[in-house]
Scaffold this motif. Structure first.
Motif, PDB file in Angstrom:
ATOM      1  N   LYS A   3       0.840  -1.199   0.000  1.00 36.80           N
ATOM      2  CA  LYS A   3       0.000   0.000   0.000  1.00 36.80           C
ATOM      3  C   LYS A   3       0.874   1.247   0.000  1.00 36.80           C
ATOM      4  CE  LYS A   3      -3.923  -2.151   2.398  1.00 36.80           C
ATOM      5  NZ  LYS A   3      -4.851  -2.014   1.269  1.00 36.80           N
ATOM      6  N   GLN A   5       0.697   3.807   1.838  1.00 35.23           N
ATOM      7  CA  GLN A   5       1.033   4.276   3.178  1.00 35.23           C
ATOM      8  C   GLN A   5       2.274   3.578   3.732  1.00 35.23           C
ATOM      9  OE1 GLN A   5      -2.763   3.306   4.828  1.00 35.23           O
ATOM     10  NE2 GLN A   5      -2.046   1.403   5.776  1.00 35.23           N
ATOM     11  N   LEU A  14      -0.667  11.371   0.774  1.00 32.26           N
ATOM     12  CA  LEU A  14      -1.543  10.242   1.103  1.00 32.26           C
ATOM     13  C   LEU A  14      -3.010  10.651   1.051  1.00 32.26           C
ATOM     14  CD1 LEU A  14       0.412   8.592   4.062  1.00 32.26           C
ATOM     15  CD2 LEU A  14       0.029   7.623   1.790  1.00 32.26           C
ATOM     16  N   LYS A  18      -5.719   9.023  -1.539  1.00 37.29           N
ATOM     17  CA  LYS A  18      -6.969   8.437  -1.048  1.00 37.29           C
ATOM     18  C   LYS A  18      -8.158   9.058  -1.768  1.00 37.29           C
ATOM     19  CE  LYS A  18      -9.555   7.442   3.174  1.00 37.29           C
ATOM     20  NZ  LYS A  18      -9.622   7.608   4.651  1.00 37.29           N
ATOM     21  N   GLU A  23      -4.940   3.131  -3.523  1.00 32.28           N
ATOM     22  CA  GLU A  23      -4.581   2.552  -2.233  1.00 32.28           C
ATOM     23  C   GLU A  23      -3.422   1.570  -2.369  1.00 32.28           C
ATOM     24  OE1 GLU A  23      -8.021   0.862  -0.440  1.00 32.28           O
ATOM     25  OE2 GLU A  23      -9.072   2.781  -0.231  1.00 32.28           O
ATOM     26  N   GLU A  24      -3.570   0.607  -3.281  1.00 33.93           N
ATOM     27  CA  GLU A  24      -2.524  -0.386  -3.475  1.00 33.93           C
ATOM     28  C   GLU A  24      -1.680  -0.047  -4.696  1.00 33.93           C
ATOM     29  OE1 GLU A  24      -4.741  -3.975  -3.784  1.00 33.93           O
ATOM     30  OE2 GLU A  24      -4.904  -4.237  -1.616  1.00 33.93           O
ATOM     31  N   THR A  25      -0.398  -0.358  -4.610  1.00 30.40           N
ATOM     32  CA  THR A  25       0.523  -0.023  -5.699  1.00 30.40           C
ATOM     33  C   THR A  25       0.427  -1.037  -6.835  1.00 30.40           C
ATOM     34  OG1 THR A  25       2.285  -1.289  -4.634  1.00 30.40           O
ATOM     35  CG2 THR A  25       2.179   1.068  -4.139  1.00 30.40           C
ATOM     36  N   GLN A 276     -16.012  11.692  -2.960  1.00 30.55           N
ATOM     37  CA  GLN A 276     -16.131  10.263  -2.681  1.00 30.55           C
ATOM     38  C   GLN A 276     -17.582   9.883  -2.371  1.00 30.55           C
ATOM     39  OE1 GLN A 276     -13.991   8.111  -3.249  1.00 30.55           O
ATOM     40  NE2 GLN A 276     -14.299   6.286  -1.987  1.00 30.55           N
TER      41      GLN A 276
END
Length: 472
Positions: A3, A5, A14, A18, A23-25, A276
Motif C-alpha cells: 500500500k 502508506q 496520502l 486516497k 490505495e494499493e501499488t 467520494q
C-alpha cells in the motif's frame, strides 16, 4: 500487495491519493518508489497503462516545495494528449500539497503559456519542441529543476525528438534526479540514459498476458459527429441490463451522461472530480439497477467491482491497450458472457490494431443498427416484460379488463397496442456534445522514418542559416 502508506509519504500526498482512489501499488510503483523516493535515478521499462504516472508523479510531488516560486519538476512527454493527461494526474497527486502544475505543448497559444509560466508553476509537463521554444525565448527558467522525467522515451525516439531531449537535458542543473520510463528499450534510449543519468537503477515489469475469453469484442468505424447517435442506437438495439460507457475526459463524461438523460435513458457519470460520497452514491444506484447506464473515465472506473454488467461501450478508444483490457474487464465476470463495442474514428485505426496485438484477438466490425433494428430491440425488451408478467401469474385483477378489450378488438391489435405502449421508441431530441479531437494517427515504421528525415532536414536548414548569417 504493498500500500502507498507503507512508503512513509507525506500526509498531504496520502490524502490526495486516497481522494483519487489509489490505495494499493501497481508492480512498477512498488518496485520503483523505494529508489525514486531515495533520490536515485531510474530506468523503468513498463507498458503504458501500468501506473507509470503515479510511479514518477509521487516522488516528484514529494520533492517539490510549494513555497518556492520556481519550477522544480519537469516531465517531457511525446504528445500534447499525453502531456495533458500527465499534468491532470500530477495535479490530483499534488492537490493537497498545493503544488501548481502547468502543461505546455504545441498548438496552444504561446503567449498564454508565457503568461502562465510567469506565475512560476512548481511542475511543468511539456512536449520537447514547445519546451525548447520556451527555453530559446528565455520564457521558462529551469535552473532550479530537482527532478526530470522522460515519459514514453521510445515513442519520443520514434517521433524524432531524441536530439531535442538531449538539448534540454544539457541545459538542466547537473545536480538533479532523472527518471526515464519506456515500453521498450532501444539502444539509442539506453545510450542517452547512461549519458545523462548517474548509476541508474534498472526496473523491468513484464506485461501480464491479456486474456478476455468470455467477452465478444466489436468495433464500429464512426466519425466524431455521429458517435452519440450511434451509441443510442446500440443501447436501444442491445437493451443492456447494465452498461458502462467509457469517455476519455471529465467533460466528455459530464456531457454524455446529461445527453443520455435528455434522450430518456437513466444515466449518471463518475470521474475524478466527484466527491467520494457522490461517487459511492452513483455506484450504489448502478449496482441496485436504478441507473441503466454508467458513464465513466478510466481513473474513476479503477477497481470497480460490479456484477451483472452486460455491455461496455468505448465511446472514445483509449490511448493504450492495457486501459482497453481494464475497461472491458468490467463485463464478462464470474463465467458470464459480455459484449464490448469500441467506437473508432478512421484515423484511430492504428490504436485498434495495437489493442488487437495486445489481446491476441481480432475484433469484429459491426455496423450501427438501423432505426428499424433499434425499435426491434426495444420491442424484444417489451416482450420480455410481458413474458415475465405472465410467468409471475398474478394477473387476476386484470383479466376482466383484458376480456373486455378482446371482445371489442382484434386480439393481435390489442397485443400490438400493448407492445407499442411498452416499447421505448428511439428519441431524436437534439443534444450537443463538445468536439473532442481524435487521437493522433499512429505512426507506422515508414512514416516514423519520414518524420525523422524531415526533422533532420529542418535542423540542417537551421544550421545552414546560422552559418551563413552575416555572410550575405
Amino acid at each position: 500487495m504493498v500500500k502507498f502508506q507503507d512508503f512513509q509519504l507525506s500526509p498531504s500526498i496520502l490524502k490526495s491519493l486516497k481522494r483519487i482512489g489509489f490505495e494499493e501499488t501497481t508492480p512498477i510503483q512498488e518496485q520503483s518508489l523505494p529508489f525514486s523516493l531515495a533520490g536515485r535515478d531510474i530506468i523503468g521499462q513498463a507498458q503504458t497503462g501500468t501506473g507509470k504516472t503515479a510511479a514518477f508523479g509521487i516522488p516528484m510531488v514529494e520533492r517539490t516545495d510549494a513555497r518556492v516560486k520556481a519550477p522544480q519538476g519537469l516531465v517531457i512527454a511525446p504528445t500534447r494528449e499525453l502531456a495533458i493527461q500527465v499534468s491532470e494526474e500530477l495535479h490530483k497527486i499534488g492537490y493537497d500539497k498545493k503544488v501548481q502544475v502547468l502543461a505546455v505543448y504545441g498548438g496552444q497559444d504561446i503567449q498564454r503559456q508565457i503568461r502562465a509560466l510567469k506565475k512560476q508553476p512548481a511542475i511543468i509537463v511539456g512536449t520537447p519542441g514547445r519546451l525548447l521554444d520556451h527555453m530559446n525565448r528565455k520564457t521558462v527558467d529551469l535552473s532550479r529543476i530537482r527532478i526530470v522525467v522522460l515519459d514514453e522515451a521510445d515513442e519520443m525516439l520514434n517521433m524524432g525528438f531524441i536530439e531535442d531531449i538531449e538539448a534540454i537535458l544539457e541545459k538542466l542543473p547537473a545536480e538533479r534526479q532523472t527518471l526515464l520510463f519506456s515500453a521498450t528499450m532501444p539502444e539509442r534510449i539506453r545510450q542517452t540514459a547512461l549519458r545523462f543519468m548517474k548509476n541508474p537503477e534498472f526496473i523491468k515489469i513484464r506485461s501480464k498476458e491479456m486474456t478476455v475469453p468470455q467477452i465478444d469484442q466489436y468495433f464500429v468505424k464512426v466519425e466524431e459527429k455521429d458517435k452519440f447517435d450511434a451509441l443510442t442506437r446500440f443501447l436501444d438495439y442491445h437493451s443492456p441490463d447494465l452498461a458502462i460507457v467509457f469517455g476519455r475526459t471529465k467533460r466528455r463524461v459530464d456531457e454524455l451522461s446529461e445527453a443520455l438523460s435528455i434522450r430518456g435513458y437513466t444515466a449518471e457519470g463518475i470521474h475524478g472530480d466527484l466527491s467520494q460520497a457522490k461517487r459511492l452514491s452513483v455506484l450504489r444506484k448502478f449496482k441496485e439497477g436504478n441507473i441503466d447506464v454508467l458513464v465513466a473515465t478510466d481513473v474513476a472506473a479503477r477497481g470497480l467491482d460490479i456484477s451483472g454488467v452486460t455491455h461496455v461501450y468505448n465511446f472514445d478508444i483509449p490511448q493504450d491497450p492495457e486501459s482497453y483490457v481494464h475497461r472491458i474487464g468490467r463485463t464478462g465476470r464470474a463465467g458470464n458472457s459480455g459484449m464490448a463495442v469500441t467506437f473508432v474514428a478512421p484515423r484511430e485505426m492504428g490504436y485498434l490494431r495495437e489493442v488487437e496485438k495486445t489481446t491476441g484477438r481480432r475484433m469484429r466490425r459491426i455496423d450501427v443498427p438501423s432505426l428499424k433494428e433499434a425499435i426491434e430491440g426495444q420491442q424484444r425488451l417489451a416482450m420480455e416484460k410481458i413474458h415475465a408478467a405472465i410467468s409471475e401469474n398474478d394477473l387476476s385483477l386484470y383479466r376482466e379488463a383484458a376480456e373486455e378489450l378482446l371482445s371489442e378488438s382484434d386480439p393481435v391489435a390489442v397485443v400490438s397496442a400493448a407492445l407499442k405502449l411498452l416499447t421505448k421508441e428511439p428519441d431524436r431530441t437534439p443534444v450537443k456534445l463538445s468536439f473532442e479531437r481524435p487521437l493522433p494517427a499512429k505512426r507506422t515504421a515508414k512514416n516514423r522514418k519520414t518524420s525523422v528525415k524531415q526533422k533532420e532536414a529542418v535542423n540542417g536548414q537551421k544550421y545552414f542559416r546560422r552559418k551563413t548569417a552575416g555572410k550575405r
